[in-house]
Design an enzyme around this catalytic site. Structure first.
Site, PDB file in Angstrom:
ATOM      1  N   ASP A   1      23.786  27.749  79.944  1.00 23.05           N
ATOM      2  CA  ASP A   1      22.316  26.980  79.523  1.00 23.05           C
ATOM      3  C   ASP A   1      22.669  25.115  79.733  1.00 23.05           C
ATOM      4  O   ASP A   1      22.174  24.664  79.005  1.00 23.05           O
ATOM      5  CB  ASP A   1      22.941  27.126  77.510  1.00 23.05           C
ATOM      6  CG  ASP A   1      21.246  26.759  77.409  1.00 23.05           C
ATOM      7  OD1 ASP A   1      20.608  27.040  77.959  1.00 23.05           O
ATOM      8  OD2 ASP A   1      20.964  27.482  76.288  1.00 23.05           O
TER       9      ASP A   1
ATOM     10  N   HIS B   1      17.858  17.426  79.580  1.00 21.64           N
ATOM     11  CA  HIS B   1      16.648  16.583  79.507  1.00 21.64           C
ATOM     12  C   HIS B   1      16.947  14.923  79.202  1.00 21.64           C
ATOM     13  O   HIS B   1      17.340  14.437  79.734  1.00 21.64           O
ATOM     14  CB  HIS B   1      16.674  16.346  77.882  1.00 21.64           C
ATOM     15  CG  HIS B   1      15.820  17.817  77.580  1.00 21.64           C
ATOM     16  ND1 HIS B   1      14.628  18.380  77.573  1.00 21.64           N
ATOM     17  CD2 HIS B   1      16.718  19.223  76.948  1.00 21.64           C
ATOM     18  CE1 HIS B   1      14.661  20.002  77.537  1.00 21.64           C
ATOM     19  NE2 HIS B   1      16.121  19.909  76.796  1.00 21.64           N
TER      20      HIS B   1
ATOM     21  N   LEU C   1      17.407  24.838  85.541  1.00 23.92           N
ATOM     22  CA  LEU C   1      16.987  23.822  86.995  1.00 23.92           C
ATOM     23  C   LEU C   1      15.768  22.976  86.411  1.00 23.92           C
ATOM     24  O   LEU C   1      16.660  21.930  87.206  1.00 23.92           O
ATOM     25  CB  LEU C   1      16.675  24.408  88.028  1.00 23.92           C
ATOM     26  CG  LEU C   1      18.293  25.439  88.721  1.00 23.92           C
ATOM     27  CD1 LEU C   1      18.765  26.314  89.664  1.00 23.92           C
ATOM     28  CD2 LEU C   1      19.967  25.038  87.953  1.00 23.92           C
ATOM     29  N   ARG C   2      15.169  23.188  85.841  1.00 32.12           N
ATOM     30  CA  ARG C   2      13.985  22.115  85.625  1.00 32.12           C
ATOM     31  C   ARG C   2      12.780  21.971  87.161  1.00 32.12           C
ATOM     32  O   ARG C   2      11.568  21.879  86.527  1.00 32.12           O
ATOM     33  CB  ARG C   2      13.704  20.961  85.837  1.00 32.12           C
ATOM     34  CG  ARG C   2      15.622  20.999  83.968  1.00 32.12           C
ATOM     35  CD  ARG C   2      14.704  21.762  82.659  1.00 32.12           C
ATOM     36  NE  ARG C   2      15.454  21.101  81.731  1.00 32.12           N
ATOM     37  CZ  ARG C   2      15.775  21.883  80.559  1.00 32.12           C
ATOM     38  NH1 ARG C   2      15.283  23.207  80.563  1.00 32.12           N
ATOM     39  NH2 ARG C   2      15.945  21.837  79.633  1.00 32.12           N
TER      40      ARG C   2
HETATM   41  O1  DOR Z   1      18.485  24.389  73.718  1.00 32.08           O
HETATM   42  C1  DOR Z   1      18.435  24.723  74.747  1.00 32.08           C
HETATM   43  N1  DOR Z   1      17.510  23.948  75.824  1.00 32.08           N
HETATM   44  N2  DOR Z   1      17.912  25.965  74.598  1.00 32.08           N
HETATM   45  C2  DOR Z   1      17.009  26.648  75.171  1.00 32.08           C
HETATM   46  O2  DOR Z   1      17.001  28.573  74.509  1.00 32.08           O
HETATM   47  C3  DOR Z   1      15.975  26.362  76.010  1.00 32.08           C
HETATM   48  C4  DOR Z   1      16.719  25.036  76.646  1.00 32.08           C
HETATM   49  C5  DOR Z   1      15.976  24.386  77.368  1.00 32.08           C
HETATM   50  O3  DOR Z   1      14.813  24.884  78.664  1.00 32.08           O
HETATM   51  O4  DOR Z   1      15.861  22.877  77.029  1.00 32.08           O
END
Ligand code: DOR
Length: 424
Positions: free
Chosen positions: A301, A305, A60-61
């Site tokens: 997951d 970004h 969730l950042r």
């Molecule tokens: O692809 C991924 N992104 N794998 C992870 O384990 C962490 C995650 C992230 O926090 O961006």
């Protein structure tokens, strides 16, 4: 609060499926049967009415990476994806490794479009050298602990963490990656990494940690949940462990049953993820594991970004993909399983692993909390990144046609998504 009726759908839960309307009053299911009426009606014709979905694995950042996502935007994306509960991963900044940060994230989730639960870190700062204060986090209701983003490398520390977890009645969830084997890799080590000249991460980097933690689960008797398994070997290890009665559970992410390492030929970092996209044989093994019960859950997951980070060259871009708004349709479209099995993998099975089954994933019967997901399993739609509710756009499924769409999501009796539109 008005009486609400979800009308004309097929109710699917762990007890089976039946045509029924669902009457909701004061946040709870007040009746299930034919011909029910209430002050407000939500049309569910042609739809499945299921317990709300539960995501064991969402980034969730917040705190710290609000340019990528916030608890509010992620919860909205989750509700639009049919989720009524998500478990927030602790690789935030600061990490969720203390009661204070647990409190902060839980507070941020108050009033969000889905229930926000928290996974606490196993080690201080997720650095892998000292146990985090798991008891104080457990006292705040944390039931899952993980250093996700990294695995706990030190087997002795992992053993201690399992003993501690066992005493607290909580579950450790492992990101299985041996850092020494994975070091310097950016994609799956195999045919495509050789062709593209990108350093690879071997399947063994995942499998040695799965094997180690199966041994530690056997040694300690404490349950281990394996996050985002991606290789045929890892699935087979879990299959054997379960057959031997070792207390392990496991999940797979949609990208590991829908995409392969061949996607990386585009050099587009939208296909960079950790664990990496693997081979066709691995995809087939993950699907088989979901079909035969080796894998207990589909977990997103969800890893938002910002665009500028995902526009870096492949070896510099961060790993991760969006998942919350596409997981259910991908599972419905790609798994070739009956809808009841798909909902089990996305709802009550993960709810059980996260110890949320008192509120989420339970049968749709009178008296239960009205946390529901209503979806049309036949509606086709095309993924348009700009229309997603997440603050980020890094979906690998842009332009892909999916079948199955969430129509309504109901959180404690409140419609938070109506006709595919977020209400919060
Ligand atoms: O692809 C991924 N992104 N794998 C992870 O384990 C962490 C995650 C992230 O926090 O961006």
């Amino acid at each position: 609060m008005k009486e609400l009726v979800v009308k004309g759908g097929t109710v699917v839960d762990a007890t089976g499926s039946r045509r029924a309307d669902v009457l909701i009053r004061n946040g709870a299911v007040a009746g299930v049967g034919e011909g029910l009426d209430g002050e407000r009606v939500l049309d569910a014709s042609g739809c499945i009415v299921a317990p709300g979905l539960v995501d064991l694995h969402a980034h969730l950042r917040q705190p710290g990476r609000e340019e990528a996502e916030t608890v509010e935007t992620a919860a909205r994306a989750a509700a639009l994806g049919g989720y009524t509960a998500v478990v927030a991963m602790p690789n935030t900044d600061p990490p969720i490794d203390s009661a204070a940060v647990v409190r902060e994230v839980l507070d941020l989730g108050t009033g969000a479009a889905c229930d926000v639960r928290v996974a606490g870190a196993i080690t201080v700062g997720r650095r892998g050298d000292q146990l985090a204060p798991m008891a104080e986090m457990a006292a705040m209701g944390v039931r899952l602990f993980t250093d996700d983003g990294s695995g706990v490398q030190d087997a002795r520390l992992m053993r201690r963490a399992l003993e501690y977890a066992s005493a607290l009645g909580v579950t450790l969830a492992q990101h299985c990656e041996d850092e020494a084997l994975a070091a310097g890799g950016h994609m799956h080590e195999g045919e495509w990494s050789s062709r593209l000249g990108i350093p690879g991460i071997p399947a063994a980097a995942e499998e040695v940690m799965v094997a180690r933690d199966i041994a530690l689960a056997r040694l300690t008797g404490a349950p281990v949940h394996f996050l985002h398994l991606s290789t045929a070997g890892a699935v087979e290890l879990v299959r054997l462990a379960k057959a031997a009665g070792v207390p392990v559970t496991a999940e797979a992410a949609p990208h590991h049953f829908t995409l392969t390492h061949a996607e990386v030929a585009s050099y587009d970092p939208v296909f960079k993820v950790n664990p990496p996209l693997r081979t066709e044989a691995d995809v087939a093994a993950v699907k088989a594991g979901l079909a035969d019960g080796t894998l207990d859950a589909v977990a997103t997951d969800h890893a938002p970004h910002p665009q500028e980070d995902k526009e870096e060259p492949f070896d510099q871009a961060p790993p991760g993909m969006l998942g919350l708004e596409t997981a259910l349709p991908l599972a419905l479209t790609e798994l070739d399983l009956p809808v009841e099995r798909v909902v089990a993998l996305l709802s009550w099975q993960p709810a059980h692993i996260a110890a949320l089954d008192g509120e989420h994933g339970g049968p749709v019967v009178e008296g239960r909390p009205a946390n529901l997901c209503v979806f049309d399993p036949a509606e086709a739609w095309v993924v348009e990144p700009e229309r997603l509710a997440s603050r980020s756009r890094n979906t690998p499924y842009a332009g892909r046609k999916l079948t199955g769409r969430v129509r309504h999501t109901i959180l404690r009796g409140e419609p938070v998504v109506v006709d595919g539109e977020a209400q919060r």
